[in-house]
Design an enzyme around this catalytic site. Structure first.
Site, mmCIF file in Angstrom:
data_model
loop_
_atom_site.group_PDB
_atom_site.id
_atom_site.type_symbol
_atom_site.label_atom_id
_atom_site.label_comp_id
_atom_site.label_asym_id
_atom_site.label_seq_id
_atom_site.Cartn_x
_atom_site.Cartn_y
_atom_site.Cartn_z
ATOM 1 N N SER A 124 45.096 32.126 15.403
ATOM 2 C CA SER A 124 44.179 31.967 14.282
ATOM 3 C C SER A 124 42.808 32.537 14.638
ATOM 4 O O SER A 124 42.407 32.511 15.815
ATOM 5 C CB SER A 124 44.025 30.469 14.008
ATOM 6 O OG SER A 124 42.939 30.216 13.163
ATOM 7 N N TYR A 148 42.544 21.196 16.770
ATOM 8 C CA TYR A 148 43.505 22.190 16.264
ATOM 9 C C TYR A 148 43.255 23.554 16.910
ATOM 10 O O TYR A 148 44.165 24.185 17.442
ATOM 11 C CB TYR A 148 43.397 22.298 14.723
ATOM 12 C CG TYR A 148 44.088 23.540 14.210
ATOM 13 C CD1 TYR A 148 45.471 23.629 14.178
ATOM 14 C CD2 TYR A 148 43.345 24.663 13.790
ATOM 15 C CE1 TYR A 148 46.111 24.788 13.739
ATOM 16 C CE2 TYR A 148 43.974 25.819 13.358
ATOM 17 C CZ TYR A 148 45.363 25.871 13.337
ATOM 18 O OH TYR A 148 45.981 27.024 12.915
ATOM 19 N N LYS A 152 45.466 26.177 19.686
ATOM 20 C CA LYS A 152 45.745 27.618 19.558
ATOM 21 C C LYS A 152 45.251 28.366 20.795
ATOM 22 O O LYS A 152 45.942 29.208 21.345
ATOM 23 C CB LYS A 152 45.078 28.188 18.297
ATOM 24 C CG LYS A 152 45.663 27.677 16.996
ATOM 25 C CD LYS A 152 47.091 28.152 16.801
ATOM 26 C CE LYS A 152 47.764 27.506 15.624
ATOM 27 N NZ LYS A 152 49.220 27.683 15.582
HETATM 28 P P1 NAD Z 1 52.820 25.034 7.277
HETATM 29 O O1 NAD Z 1 52.446 23.637 7.605
HETATM 30 O O2 NAD Z 1 53.075 25.382 5.855
HETATM 31 O O3 NAD Z 1 54.100 25.465 8.137
HETATM 32 C C1 NAD Z 1 54.359 24.954 9.417
HETATM 33 C C2 NAD Z 1 55.814 24.490 9.433
HETATM 34 O O4 NAD Z 1 56.123 23.981 10.725
HETATM 35 C C3 NAD Z 1 56.111 23.381 8.424
HETATM 36 O O5 NAD Z 1 57.238 23.739 7.651
HETATM 37 C C4 NAD Z 1 56.390 22.146 9.286
HETATM 38 O O6 NAD Z 1 57.347 21.301 8.683
HETATM 39 C C5 NAD Z 1 56.888 22.799 10.571
HETATM 40 N N1 NAD Z 1 56.688 22.001 11.797
HETATM 41 C C6 NAD Z 1 55.527 21.455 12.246
HETATM 42 N N2 NAD Z 1 55.738 20.821 13.414
HETATM 43 C C7 NAD Z 1 57.049 20.991 13.724
HETATM 44 C C8 NAD Z 1 57.876 20.563 14.800
HETATM 45 N N3 NAD Z 1 57.392 19.808 15.798
HETATM 46 N N4 NAD Z 1 59.179 20.909 14.799
HETATM 47 C C9 NAD Z 1 59.682 21.649 13.784
HETATM 48 N N5 NAD Z 1 58.963 22.063 12.739
HETATM 49 C C10 NAD Z 1 57.658 21.740 12.705
HETATM 50 O O7 NAD Z 1 51.686 25.993 7.882
HETATM 51 P P2 NAD Z 1 51.417 27.537 7.642
HETATM 52 O O8 NAD Z 1 50.177 27.670 6.845
HETATM 53 O O9 NAD Z 1 52.651 28.212 7.200
HETATM 54 O O10 NAD Z 1 51.052 27.961 9.126
HETATM 55 C C11 NAD Z 1 52.026 28.486 10.012
HETATM 56 C C12 NAD Z 1 51.381 28.703 11.373
HETATM 57 O O11 NAD Z 1 50.277 29.582 11.233
HETATM 58 C C13 NAD Z 1 50.836 27.429 12.012
HETATM 59 O O12 NAD Z 1 51.078 27.496 13.402
HETATM 60 C C14 NAD Z 1 49.349 27.505 11.728
HETATM 61 O O13 NAD Z 1 48.603 26.830 12.694
HETATM 62 C C15 NAD Z 1 49.109 29.000 11.794
HETATM 63 N N6 NAD Z 1 47.939 29.425 11.010
HETATM 64 C C16 NAD Z 1 47.830 29.050 9.706
HETATM 65 C C17 NAD Z 1 46.708 29.419 8.972
HETATM 66 C C18 NAD Z 1 46.537 28.966 7.554
HETATM 67 O O14 NAD Z 1 45.398 28.925 7.093
HETATM 68 N N7 NAD Z 1 47.591 28.640 6.824
HETATM 69 C C19 NAD Z 1 45.723 30.216 9.572
HETATM 70 C C20 NAD Z 1 45.877 30.613 10.914
HETATM 71 C C21 NAD Z 1 47.005 30.192 11.623
HETATM 72 C C1 WQD Z 2 36.916 28.707 3.286
HETATM 73 C C2 WQD Z 2 35.486 28.656 2.740
HETATM 74 C C3 WQD Z 2 34.400 26.553 3.148
HETATM 75 C C4 WQD Z 2 37.084 24.155 0.662
HETATM 76 C C5 WQD Z 2 40.479 27.165 7.886
HETATM 77 C C6 WQD Z 2 40.646 26.778 9.330
HETATM 78 C C7 WQD Z 2 41.047 27.987 10.141
HETATM 79 C C8 WQD Z 2 42.287 28.649 9.534
HETATM 80 C C9 WQD Z 2 42.118 28.934 8.072
HETATM 81 C C10 WQD Z 2 44.237 27.748 10.580
HETATM 82 C C11 WQD Z 2 34.496 27.983 3.690
HETATM 83 C C12 WQD Z 2 34.591 26.771 1.666
HETATM 84 C C13 WQD Z 2 36.458 25.195 1.329
HETATM 85 C C14 WQD Z 2 36.384 23.511 -0.406
HETATM 86 C C15 WQD Z 2 34.543 25.020 -0.070
HETATM 87 N N1 WQD Z 2 43.437 27.776 9.613
HETATM 88 N N2 WQD Z 2 35.222 25.623 0.966
HETATM 89 N N3 WQD Z 2 35.148 23.988 -0.730
HETATM 90 O O1 WQD Z 2 37.488 26.790 7.031
HETATM 91 O O2 WQD Z 2 37.549 29.328 6.846
HETATM 92 O O3 WQD Z 2 39.461 28.148 7.802
HETATM 93 O O4 WQD Z 2 41.713 27.744 7.398
HETATM 94 O O5 WQD Z 2 44.213 28.338 11.607
HETATM 95 O O6 WQD Z 2 41.303 27.521 11.418
HETATM 96 O O7 WQD Z 2 39.408 26.272 9.817
HETATM 97 O O8 WQD Z 2 39.075 27.944 5.402
HETATM 98 O O9 WQD Z 2 39.755 27.604 3.081
HETATM 99 O O10 WQD Z 2 38.891 25.627 4.403
HETATM 100 O O11 WQD Z 2 37.309 27.420 3.708
HETATM 101 O O12 WQD Z 2 33.423 25.411 -0.406
HETATM 102 O O13 WQD Z 2 36.889 22.554 -1.035
HETATM 103 O O14 WQD Z 2 35.503 27.843 1.556
HETATM 104 O O15 WQD Z 2 33.160 25.956 3.405
HETATM 105 O O16 WQD Z 2 33.283 28.645 3.530
HETATM 106 P P1 WQD Z 2 38.250 28.020 6.796
HETATM 107 P P2 WQD Z 2 38.831 27.081 4.113
#
Ligand code: NAD
Ligand code: WQD
Length: 342
Positions: A124, A148, A152
């Site tokens: 991330s 979190y 990562k």
């Molecule tokens: P999500 O929660 O929709 O998907 C994660 C999946 O993993 C879920 O289906 C959950 O049931 C499964 N899971 C969690 N723990 C588990 C375990 N112990 N065993 C088996 N299954 C398990 O999340 P997402 O948004 O699809 O994110 C996927 C990956 O990408 C995550 O690792 C997340 O940290 C990373 N990521 C997400 C974002 C984002 O904003 N969505 C941004 C950067 C990184």
């Molecule tokens: C985006 C912008 C908020 C909600 C997060 C995690 C990051 C990654 C992606 C996993 C910011 C603003 C948000 C609301 C708002 N996830 N906001 N009102 O914080 O950039 O990233 O998700 O790896 O680790 O931190 O994403 O969508 O929460 O926020 O004004 O109700 O929207 O302040 O500027 P963020 P976000």
């Protein structure tokens, strides 16, 4: 080629599974449904018109993970499974460390046992902390500001150590910026449980009438309109980034790191305007205090992925908003609109 997708029923995993199946990969999904459900898997298979294999299993339970490797000759693993809510991770850090770290340790040990040493890891942009300049390249200093993010960062370091100890491992660390949007069919999308933590699902739930108004977290940042700026990337573009990474890993490059973003930053107000235009809905909002831990701005230099993976995000902000709205309209309460098939 057979790919194991951990967390394949989740938001990014489900979109990636569709693209893998469309590209003729065999897909095995392992998910414990802690943040997803069977209906997403049904829809993946309908959209791709192909079957996948599924194991309802937890990465914390090694015997059930091992069974997957006994049953299938896996060529590579795409590892999405993990807990991902930043705020929640500060309240229950041990659960985050246990699930994300121990889950990954179990997976890596079992991969080693079966000599499967090709891995794509969901990292991330959070590993860049609060960057001092923009855009962010892969060589920027790394830090974490919450449990979190620390999971990562720790997993990235563990994977580097693993490769140092055994050069047979080939590992991609994909640093996602802000994934948004939904499958263009409106059949797959983000289905947060409870109040959404992230901006886009919050906006779309206001649009569909599930929530009264959005809180804009701060309008006094040092950005053009004072609201936070992020690099939003369409989830299908992100899914395709994983597909492009697989042939790269087949070249046996060791550990490779890529930013997956668009390279463009949009403010919260620009996202609201974009969504209003794409949906024709008015988004009620009020400016409130900054959210603790938020940074002013964050966007990628995505040129390395373009150069080395021949990948770049193709979808526009309008696509991201239109597809989110299409998903939200068709599924106002997420996958629960469909009868549960377990
Ligand atoms: P999500 O929660 O929709 O998907 C994660 C999946 O993993 C879920 O289906 C959950 O049931 C499964 N899971 C969690 N723990 C588990 C375990 N112990 N065993 C088996 N299954 C398990 O999340 P997402 O948004 O699809 O994110 C996927 C990956 O990408 C995550 O690792 C997340 O940290 C990373 N990521 C997400 C974002 C984002 O904003 N969505 C941004 C950067 C990184
Ligand atoms: C985006 C912008 C908020 C909600 C997060 C995690 C990051 C990654 C992606 C996993 C910011 C603003 C948000 C609301 C708002 N996830 N906001 N009102 O914080 O950039 O990233 O998700 O790896 O680790 O931190 O994403 O969508 O929460 O926020 O004004 O109700 O929207 O302040 O500027 P963020 P976000």
């Amino acid at each position: 080629m057979k790919i194991l997708v951990t967390g394949g029923a989740g938001y990014i995993g489900s979109h990636t599974c569709v693209e893998l199946l469309k590209d003729n990969y065999d897909v095995v999904v392992l998910d414990n449904f802690s943040n997803s459900c069977q209906e997403a898997l049904n829809r993946i298979q309908r959209l791709a018109n192909k079957k996948l294999s599924f194991y309802k299993a937890d990465l914390l339970e090694s015997p059930s993970v091992r069974q997957v490797f006994k049953d299938h000759k896996i060529d590579a693993v795409i590892h999405f499974a993990g807990l991902k809510a930043v705020g929640e991770s500060t309240c229950i850090p041990l659960k985050y460390y246990h699930n994300n770290l121990t889950g990954t340790f179990n997976l890596l040990s079992i991969m080693g046992e079966f000599n499967v040493k090709t891995l794509v890891f969901s990292s991330s942009a959070t590993v860049y902390g609060d960057p001092s300049t923009l855009p962010i390249t892969e060589t920027f200093p790394l830090s974490a500001t919450n449990p979190y993010g620390r999971t990562k960062l720790m997993i990235e370091e563990i994977l580097q150590d693993l490769h140092t100890s055994d050069k047979d491992w080939n590992i991609a660390l994909l640093r996602y910026f802000n994934p948004v949007g939904a499958h263009e069919s409106g059949e797959l999308g983000e289905d947060p449980q409870g109040l959404p933590n992230n901006l886009m699902p919050y906006i779309s739930q206001v649009a569909v009438g599930r929530l009264p108004r959005l809180s804009v977290f701060g309008a006094d940042y040092d950005t053009p309109d004072g609201t936070g700026v992020r690099d939003y990337i369409h989830v299908t573009d992100l899914a395709l980034g994983h597909i492009r990474t697989l042939p790269k890993l087949a070249e046996k490059p060791g550990v490779v790191i890529y930013n997956l973003g668009t390279g463009n930053g949009f403010s919260v107000l620009e996202m609201i305007n974009g969504f209003e235009k794409a949906s024709g809905q008015k988004i009620a909002y009020q400016v409130t205090d900054r959210r603790p831990g938020d940074i002013a701005a964050c966007f990628a230099d995505a040129s390395k992925a373009k150069r080395e993976l021949n990948w770049e995000a193709g979808k526009s902000l309008d696509d991201m908003c239109k597809d989110t709205w299409n998903w939200q309209k068709k599924n106002p309460i997420g996958y629960r609109t469909q009868p549960k098939e377990e």
